[in-house]
Design a protein around this motif. Structure first.
Motif, PDB file in Angstrom:
ATOM      1  N   LYS A 136       0.910  -1.143   0.023  1.00  9.70           N
ATOM      2  CA  LYS A 136       0.076   0.169   0.030  1.00  9.70           C
ATOM      3  C   LYS A 136       0.959   1.233   0.001  1.00  9.70           C
ATOM      4  O   LYS A 136       1.873   1.378   0.761  1.00  9.70           O
ATOM      5  N   GLN A 137       0.486   2.078  -0.821  1.00 10.17           N
ATOM      6  CA  GLN A 137       1.221   3.533  -0.744  1.00 10.17           C
ATOM      7  C   GLN A 137       0.261   4.456  -0.288  1.00 10.17           C
ATOM      8  O   GLN A 137      -1.244   4.379  -0.759  1.00 10.17           O
ATOM      9  N   THR A 138       0.469   5.164   0.732  1.00 10.92           N
ATOM     10  CA  THR A 138      -0.303   6.467   1.175  1.00 10.92           C
ATOM     11  C   THR A 138      -0.363   7.457   0.076  1.00 10.92           C
ATOM     12  O   THR A 138       0.498   7.464  -0.701  1.00 10.92           O
ATOM     13  N   MET A 139      -1.589   8.297   0.176  1.00  7.38           N
ATOM     14  CA  MET A 139      -1.655   9.178  -0.685  1.00  7.38           C
ATOM     15  C   MET A 139      -0.614  10.315  -0.703  1.00  7.38           C
ATOM     16  O   MET A 139      -0.015  10.652  -1.831  1.00  7.38           O
ATOM     17  N   ALA A 149       4.043  12.624  -3.321  1.00  8.87           N
ATOM     18  CA  ALA A 149       5.577  13.008  -3.248  1.00  8.87           C
ATOM     19  C   ALA A 149       6.298  12.410  -4.435  1.00  8.87           C
ATOM     20  O   ALA A 149       7.170  12.925  -4.995  1.00  8.87           O
ATOM     21  N   ASN A 150       5.825  11.097  -4.608  1.00 10.45           N
ATOM     22  CA  ASN A 150       6.484  10.563  -5.890  1.00 10.45           C
ATOM     23  C   ASN A 150       6.069  11.215  -7.086  1.00 10.45           C
ATOM     24  O   ASN A 150       7.095  11.479  -8.177  1.00 10.45           O
TER      25      ASN A 150
END
Length: 77
Positions: free
Chosen positions: A14-17, A22-23
């Motif tokens: 999972k990636q946070t928003m 940021a990416n």
């Protein structure tokens, strides 16, 4: 129900928003840096002296316009 490897519900994947944003910002920054480096390599640049001279001229003209609109305003601090 068990989460299988590769399942987007897997906590490790999972990636946070915030991480996604940021990416995305880093990708935009990387692109801008690459574009700037390409400009340098192809001599699409201006000397600092030329840029500062242009800025002085612009600010001087802005100040003169402001003075002509409001002659009682003393900006010579």
């Amino acid at each position: 129900m068990k989460n299988w490897p590769g399942d987007p519900k897997n906590d490790e994947q999972k990636q946070t928003m915030e991480e996604i944003e940021a990416n995305a910002r880093l990708a935009v920054l990387d692109t801008a840096i690459e574009r700037g480096l390409a400009d340098i390599e192809t001599a699409r640049t201006h000397s600092a002296e030329d840029v500062l001279s242009e800025l002085r001229e612009r600010y001087k003209a802005m100040d003169q316009r402001a003075q002509s609109r409001n002659p009682t305003n003393d900006t010579s601090r």
